[in-house]
Write a protein that holds these residues in place. Structure first.
Motif, mmCIF file in Angstrom:
data_model
loop_
_atom_site.group_PDB
_atom_site.id
_atom_site.type_symbol
_atom_site.label_atom_id
_atom_site.label_comp_id
_atom_site.label_asym_id
_atom_site.label_seq_id
_atom_site.Cartn_x
_atom_site.Cartn_y
_atom_site.Cartn_z
ATOM 1 N N ILE A 228 -13.532 12.663 -1.186
ATOM 2 C CA ILE A 228 -12.389 13.360 -1.777
ATOM 3 C C ILE A 228 -11.227 12.380 -1.878
ATOM 4 C CG2 ILE A 228 -10.815 15.318 -1.594
ATOM 5 C CD1 ILE A 228 -13.728 16.144 -1.876
ATOM 6 N N ASN A 229 -10.797 12.101 -3.093
ATOM 7 C CA ASN A 229 -9.698 11.155 -3.308
ATOM 8 C C ASN A 229 -8.334 11.825 -3.162
ATOM 9 O OD1 ASN A 229 -11.648 9.158 -3.980
ATOM 10 N ND2 ASN A 229 -11.747 9.965 -6.059
ATOM 11 N N SER A 230 -8.215 13.014 -3.727
ATOM 12 C CA SER A 230 -6.959 13.755 -3.620
ATOM 13 C C SER A 230 -7.212 15.223 -3.921
ATOM 14 C CB SER A 230 -5.902 13.193 -4.582
ATOM 15 O OG SER A 230 -6.297 13.387 -5.925
ATOM 16 N N MET A 231 -6.314 16.080 -3.397
ATOM 17 C CA MET A 231 -6.410 17.518 -3.635
ATOM 18 C C MET A 231 -5.041 18.076 -3.955
ATOM 19 S SD MET A 231 -9.021 19.050 -0.765
ATOM 20 C CE MET A 231 -8.819 20.689 -1.460
ATOM 21 N N GLU A 232 -5.004 18.946 -4.946
ATOM 22 C CA GLU A 232 -3.823 19.740 -5.241
ATOM 23 C C GLU A 232 -4.284 21.184 -5.269
ATOM 24 O OE1 GLU A 232 -2.176 18.485 -8.944
ATOM 25 O OE2 GLU A 232 -2.416 16.352 -8.489
ATOM 26 N N LYS A 233 -3.347 22.093 -5.399
ATOM 27 C CA LYS A 233 -3.723 23.498 -5.500
ATOM 28 C C LYS A 233 -4.512 23.698 -6.798
ATOM 29 C CE LYS A 233 -0.839 26.574 -4.086
ATOM 30 N NZ LYS A 233 0.318 27.514 -4.004
ATOM 31 N N GLY A 234 -5.788 24.059 -6.653
ATOM 32 C CA GLY A 234 -6.611 24.303 -7.828
ATOM 33 C C GLY A 234 -7.139 23.063 -8.508
ATOM 34 N N LYS A 235 -7.142 21.906 -7.818
ATOM 35 C CA LYS A 235 -7.617 20.676 -8.449
ATOM 36 C C LYS A 235 -8.103 19.685 -7.395
ATOM 37 C CE LYS A 235 -6.169 17.361 -12.004
ATOM 38 N NZ LYS A 235 -5.056 16.974 -12.901
ATOM 39 N N ILE A 236 -9.267 19.072 -7.639
ATOM 40 C CA ILE A 236 -9.829 18.081 -6.715
ATOM 41 C C ILE A 236 -10.253 16.841 -7.498
ATOM 42 C CG2 ILE A 236 -11.648 17.578 -5.028
ATOM 43 C CD1 ILE A 236 -11.872 20.541 -4.474
ATOM 44 N N ASP A 237 -9.853 15.668 -7.009
ATOM 45 C CA ASP A 237 -10.296 14.380 -7.541
ATOM 46 C C ASP A 237 -11.250 13.791 -6.505
ATOM 47 O OD1 ASP A 237 -10.363 11.427 -7.833
ATOM 48 O OD2 ASP A 237 -8.895 11.753 -9.419
ATOM 49 N N PHE A 238 -12.486 13.466 -6.923
ATOM 50 C CA PHE A 238 -13.487 12.994 -5.962
ATOM 51 C C PHE A 238 -14.413 11.962 -6.611
ATOM 52 C CE2 PHE A 238 -15.368 16.366 -8.347
ATOM 53 C CZ PHE A 238 -16.738 16.161 -8.360
ATOM 54 N N SER A 239 -15.202 11.294 -5.775
ATOM 55 C CA SER A 239 -16.153 10.288 -6.260
ATOM 56 C C SER A 239 -17.513 10.529 -5.630
ATOM 57 C CB SER A 239 -15.659 8.874 -5.912
ATOM 58 O OG SER A 239 -14.415 8.607 -6.511
ATOM 59 N N ALA A 256 -11.819 24.533 -4.491
ATOM 60 C CA ALA A 256 -12.815 24.713 -3.431
ATOM 61 C C ALA A 256 -13.609 23.436 -3.186
ATOM 62 C CB ALA A 256 -13.758 25.852 -3.789
ATOM 63 N N VAL A 257 -13.585 22.962 -1.954
ATOM 64 C CA VAL A 257 -14.345 21.765 -1.596
ATOM 65 C C VAL A 257 -15.837 21.987 -1.830
ATOM 66 C CG1 VAL A 257 -14.955 20.208 0.291
ATOM 67 C CG2 VAL A 257 -12.606 20.989 0.051
ATOM 68 N N PRO A 296 -15.075 31.802 -13.019
ATOM 69 C CA PRO A 296 -14.299 32.943 -12.531
ATOM 70 C C PRO A 296 -14.910 33.542 -11.264
ATOM 71 C CG PRO A 296 -14.616 33.084 -14.895
ATOM 72 C CD PRO A 296 -15.496 31.965 -14.417
ATOM 73 N N GLY A 297 -14.034 33.950 -10.360
ATOM 74 C CA GLY A 297 -14.497 34.602 -9.144
ATOM 75 C C GLY A 297 -14.922 33.656 -8.049
ATOM 76 N N ARG A 298 -14.765 32.342 -8.276
ATOM 77 C CA ARG A 298 -15.094 31.355 -7.242
ATOM 78 C C ARG A 298 -13.840 30.538 -6.947
ATOM 79 N NH1 ARG A 298 -19.092 33.696 -10.513
ATOM 80 N NH2 ARG A 298 -21.173 33.336 -9.661
ATOM 81 N N PHE A 299 -13.195 30.828 -5.824
ATOM 82 C CA PHE A 299 -11.941 30.196 -5.421
ATOM 83 C C PHE A 299 -10.984 30.133 -6.611
ATOM 84 C CE2 PHE A 299 -9.044 27.492 -3.166
ATOM 85 C CZ PHE A 299 -9.328 27.701 -1.825
ATOM 86 N N LYS A 322 -13.869 27.231 4.976
ATOM 87 C CA LYS A 322 -13.678 25.772 5.039
ATOM 88 C C LYS A 322 -12.797 25.289 3.891
ATOM 89 C CE LYS A 322 -18.140 24.661 7.206
ATOM 90 N NZ LYS A 322 -19.479 24.063 6.954
ATOM 91 N N ALA A 323 -13.046 25.837 2.692
ATOM 92 C CA ALA A 323 -12.264 25.439 1.527
ATOM 93 C C ALA A 323 -10.801 25.844 1.689
ATOM 94 C CB ALA A 323 -12.854 26.076 0.265
ATOM 95 N N LEU A 324 -10.564 27.032 2.248
ATOM 96 C CA LEU A 324 -9.199 27.488 2.490
ATOM 97 C C LEU A 324 -8.481 26.567 3.473
ATOM 98 C CD1 LEU A 324 -9.719 31.345 2.776
ATOM 99 C CD2 LEU A 324 -8.292 30.201 1.081
ATOM 100 N N LYS A 325 -9.174 26.201 4.548
ATOM 101 C CA LYS A 325 -8.573 25.336 5.567
ATOM 102 C C LYS A 325 -8.289 23.945 5.014
ATOM 103 C CE LYS A 325 -10.448 27.733 9.598
ATOM 104 N NZ LYS A 325 -11.400 27.678 10.741
ATOM 105 N N LYS A 326 -9.179 23.463 4.149
ATOM 106 C CA LYS A 326 -8.970 22.159 3.521
ATOM 107 C C LYS A 326 -7.723 22.200 2.638
ATOM 108 C CE LYS A 326 -10.740 17.971 2.828
ATOM 109 N NZ LYS A 326 -11.001 17.013 3.910
ATOM 110 N N GLN A 327 -7.507 23.325 2.000
ATOM 111 C CA GLN A 327 -6.378 23.467 1.080
ATOM 112 C C GLN A 327 -5.069 23.784 1.799
ATOM 113 O OE1 GLN A 327 -5.089 22.728 -2.251
ATOM 114 N NE2 GLN A 327 -7.046 23.636 -2.821
ATOM 115 N N TYR A 328 -5.149 24.600 2.877
ATOM 116 C CA TYR A 328 -3.920 25.096 3.512
ATOM 117 C C TYR A 328 -3.725 24.666 4.963
ATOM 118 C CZ TYR A 328 -3.398 28.162 -0.524
ATOM 119 O OH TYR A 328 -3.238 28.652 -1.798
ATOM 120 N N GLY A 329 -4.724 24.037 5.581
ATOM 121 C CA GLY A 329 -4.591 23.659 6.988
ATOM 122 C C GLY A 329 -4.841 24.854 7.894
ATOM 123 N N ASN A 330 -4.028 25.010 8.916
ATOM 124 C CA ASN A 330 -4.188 26.090 9.894
ATOM 125 C C ASN A 330 -3.784 27.426 9.285
ATOM 126 O OD1 ASN A 330 -4.351 27.773 12.075
ATOM 127 N ND2 ASN A 330 -3.036 26.555 13.413
#
Length: 433
Positions: A228-239, A256-257, A296-299, A322-330
Motif C-alpha cells: 500500500i503506497n498511500s490511502m485516502e478516503k475512498g481511494k488506495i494507491d498500491f503496487s 477497502a484494503v 456498489p455495496g462494498r465499502f 480491518k478495512a475500517l481500522k486501516k482507514q480510521y485507526g482506533n
C-alpha cells in the motif's frame, strides 16, 4: 412479454421449481443451442470477493478491446444488473424478449421430461442467450452457490478462479473449510489454468489436489506482494510484485484494503491469460481497468461519514472491520452508529460478535430485510445488547429504508454511520438514494 411480466414470473419460480441438478441445465442449454459455448469464458467461484474479482476481470478484458459479458449475483436494485456487456446492463426490451426465448426452451424441456429451471438457472440461461446473440468475445461468469453443482458449471472456460473461502451456506456446501473448498473446486476443468486466493491453507490444499488430478496449471495469487503506497478516503494507491511481474501505482477508487487482494487476484488472472502480451500494453490496460472499478455495496461511501458494506458472513465482517481500522485507526475513539439487518440462514451470532468487538458502536439500529429469509430484529437486538452491554443504545426500526433515513437525518459531522450485515439491505438502502 414486458420486462416487468418477465421479472414477476422469474420471482415466482421458487414457488414451483425444485433445486435441479447440472444435467437439467445441460439439457436446457442443449435445447437453446448451447449459447454458453459461443464466447471465451472465465469462471469464478468463492465465498467472498468473487463479484469484485469478476467485475475487475471484465473491466480488464474490456480495456483490452474485447466485447465482454458479465454475469453476477445477487443484484442490489434491479435484476438487470446481473447481465451486462461492457458495463451496460441488459435493456428492458431485450430482457423481456430473451426471457421469451428461454421460456419456449423451458416448455420443451418440461415436455421432454425435464424439470422447470430454478431462479438462478433461468437467469443464467438468459445471460448465455443474450451474450451469444450480442456476439461477445469474452464472458465472465460468477457462480451462484458453490460451484460443483452450480448452473454455470456447464460452461467450458479458458480460465477458472477461486476467491476467498469461508464458512457460509454450510447447510448446502458442508461444515468445514475443506468441504466447502471441494464444492468450489468443482469448477476446475481438465487442463484449464486456475488462479486462487482463498486465504486458507486447508482450502489451498484441496484446490491444489483437484488441480493435480485434472492436470491444471495452478497459480496461488497469495504469493504476490501487495504494497500500500498511500490511502485516502475512498481511494488506495498500491503496487503488486511477484516472480511474473511488477505493477506499480495501481489506483482503486475504493477505501477497502480487502479490494487490493481482489485486485491482486484479477491482475494475476489477466496476466496469465495474456502472458504473451507486451508488458507495457498490459500494464496500461490494468491501470485503466482498476481506475474504473466501482462495486456498489462494498465499502461504499454514501456520504463523507456514511459507509455501506454488504458483509454478510463472519469472514467478510472481519475483512470489513480491518478495512475500517486501516482507514480510521482506533474505532473506539469515534462516535460510531451502526444499522444492521441480516438473513436468518447466516451465522449471525458470530457476525454480531465480530461487529460488536471490532466496531464498538455506541448506537445500534436493528432492522429487518424485506426478504422472507430475514432474521427477527428482536433476536439480533438481544445479541447486540449482550455483546455491548450498557456501552450502546439498541434501537429497533421497522425497515432498512426507515432506519437509514432516520439515522442520516440525525447524524452529526463528527459521527460515523456504518450500514452492514447483508447485500440485500445494501440494495434496499441504495434503492432510496
Amino acid at each position: 412479454m414486458t420486462k416487468q411480466e418477465a421479472v414477476n414470473y422469474i420471482n415466482d419460480i421458487p414457488r414451483f421449481a425444485d433445486k435441479t441438478g447440472p444435467e437439467n441445465t445441460e439439457k436446457l442449454m442443449e435445447i437453446l443451442g448451447n449459447p454458453e459455448r459461443d464466447a471465451k469464458t472465465v469462471h469464478i467461484a468463492g465465498t467472498d470477493g468473487k463479484g469484485s474479482v469478476a467485475k475487475m476481470m471484465s473491466l480488464m478484458l474490456e480495456e483490452a478491446g474485447f466485447k465482454t459479458g458479465l454475469f453476477v449475483s445477487p443484484h442490489l436494485v434491479d435484476i438487470s444488473e446481473r447481465i451486462s456487456i461492457n458495463g451496460v446492463n441488459i435493456g428492458d426490451d431485450d430482457f423481456g424478449r430473451i426471457f421469451g426465448i428461454v421460456k419456449t426452451a423451458v416448455d420443451k424441456l418440461i415436455e421432454e421430461g425435464g424439470s422447470h429451471p430454478a431462479f438462478f438457472e433461468y437467469l443464467f440461461a438468459m445471460a448465455a442467450v443474450y451474450f451469444s446473440e450480442q456476439k461477445t468475445d469474452f464472458v465472465v461468469y460468477e457462480t451462484g452457490l458453490g460451484g460443483r453443482l452450480d448452473a454455470t458449471n456447464c460452461i467450458r472456460p479458458c480460465m477458472t478462479a477461486i476467491t476467498r473461502i469461508g464458512l457460509d451456506h454450510t447447510q448446502y456446501l458442508g461444515n468445514t473449510i475443506e468441504e466447502i473448498a471441494g464444492e468450489k473446486a468443482g469448477i476446475i476443468k481438465k487442463g484449464v489454468p486456475v488462479v486462487y486466493f482463498t486465504g486458507k491453507t486447508s482450502a489451498n490444499k484441496v484446490i491444489e489436489h483437484v488441480a493435480r488430478e485434472k492436470g491444471c496449471p495452478a497459480f496461488n495469487a497469495y504469493w504476490t506482494e501487495i504494497a500500500i503506497n498511500s490511502m485516502e478516503k475512498g481511494k488506495i494507491d498500491f503496487s503488486l510484485d511477484n516472480r511474473y511481474y511488477t505493477y506499480s501505482n495501481l489506483v482503486l477508487n475504493n477505501g477497502a484494503v480487502y479490494q487490493t487482494r481482489n485486485a491482486s487476484q484479477s491482475v494475476y488472472m489477466f496476466d496469465r491469460l495474456f502472458h504473451d502480451m507486451d508488458i507495457n500494453e498490459k500494464s496500461d490496460i490494468i491501470h485503466r481497468a482498476l481506475a474504473r472499478f466501482n462495486m456498489p455495496g462494498r465499502f461504499q461511501y454514501l456520504k463523507d461519514n456514511v459507509i455501506l458494506d454488504g458483509a454478510h458472513n463472519p469472514d467478510a465482517a472481519e475483512e470489513f472491520v480491518k478495512a475500517l481500522k486501516k482507514q480510521y485507526g482506533n474505532l473506539r475513539k469515534l462516535n460510531v452508529k451502526l444499522i444492521f439487518a441480516v438473513s436468518s440462514d447466516k451465522d449471525y451470532e458470530k457476525l454480531i460478535e465480530i461487529l460488536s468487538s471490532g466496531i464498538a458502536p455506541d448506537k445500534v439500529i436493528v432492522t429487518e430485510l424485506e426478504s422472507g429469509r430475514r432474521l427477527d430484529s428482536k433476536i439480533a437486538g438481544e445479541l447486540f445488547a449482550k455483546a455491548l452491554g450498557d456501552k450502546a443504545e439498541i434501537i429497533y426500526s421497522d425497515s432498512c429504508a426507515e432506519a437509514y433515513k432516520t439515522a442520516v437525518e440525525n447524524l452529526k459531522e463528527d459521527e460515523l454511520l456504518i450500514i452492514t450485515g447483508s447485500l440485500y439491505m445494501a440494495g434496499e438502502v441504495l434503492e432510496i438514494q
